[in-house]
Design a protein around this motif. Structure first.
Motif, short mmCIF file in Angstrom:
data_model
loop_
_atom_site.label_atom_id
_atom_site.label_comp_id
_atom_site.label_asym_id
_atom_site.label_seq_id
_atom_site.Cartn_x
_atom_site.Cartn_y
_atom_site.Cartn_z
N ALA A 14 87.12 108.85 5.60
CA ALA A 14 85.55 108.51 4.75
C ALA A 14 85.99 107.49 3.39
CB ALA A 14 85.33 109.83 4.09
N LYS A 86 81.09 107.50 6.33
CA LYS A 86 80.89 108.82 5.97
C LYS A 86 80.97 109.67 7.26
CE LYS A 86 77.35 107.77 2.80
NZ LYS A 86 75.75 108.09 2.51
N PRO A 87 81.40 110.94 7.17
CA PRO A 87 81.63 111.72 8.23
C PRO A 87 80.58 111.97 9.31
CG PRO A 87 82.76 112.97 6.62
CD PRO A 87 82.02 111.72 5.93
N SER A 111 86.72 113.66 6.97
CA SER A 111 86.28 114.04 5.45
C SER A 111 87.76 113.97 4.68
CB SER A 111 85.54 114.91 5.54
OG SER A 111 86.34 116.40 6.09
#
Length: 111
Positions: A14, A86-87, A111
């Motif tokens: 991330a 982002k995840p 993450s």
């Protein structure tokens, strides 16, 4: 028949970045808009970004400010620069031109 081949996917943490490429054959690249979609298991394909022949771009709200789409008609290639990943960006990313779809490239954000 236009063949599209995506590349550049992978595993990233991330906050990291990836650059996807979609290269293809055929003369339709210069006369059509080009799109990037993404799809997760069990979900419909989501349009992420699009670029017209004149370079006008559109982005989904979820990626606006983080992703940049660009094209090189001389190379029959469209790119997707993805920053601040982002995840929830984890998906198979698929390019499209006219009615032609690529096979997709997996992007996984940990993450």
């Amino acid at each position: 028949q236009v063949k599209l081949v995506e590349s550049g996917g992978g595993l990233v943490q991330a906050g990291g970045s990836l650059r996807l490429s979609c290269a293809g054959s055929g003369s339709i690249f210069s006369i059509n808009a080009m799109d990037w979609y993404r799809q997760t298991t069990g979900q419909q394909r989501e349009l992420v970004a699009s670029i017209t022949t004149r370079g006008t771009t559109w982005y989904a709200d979820s990626v606006k400010g983080r992703f940049t789409i660009s094209r090189d008609n001389a190379k029959n290639t469209v790119y997707l620069q993805m920053n601040s990943l982002k995840p929830e960006d984890t998906a198979v990313y698929i390019c499209k031109i006219a009615s032609n779809w690529g096979q997709g490239t997996q992007v996984t954000v940990s993450s």
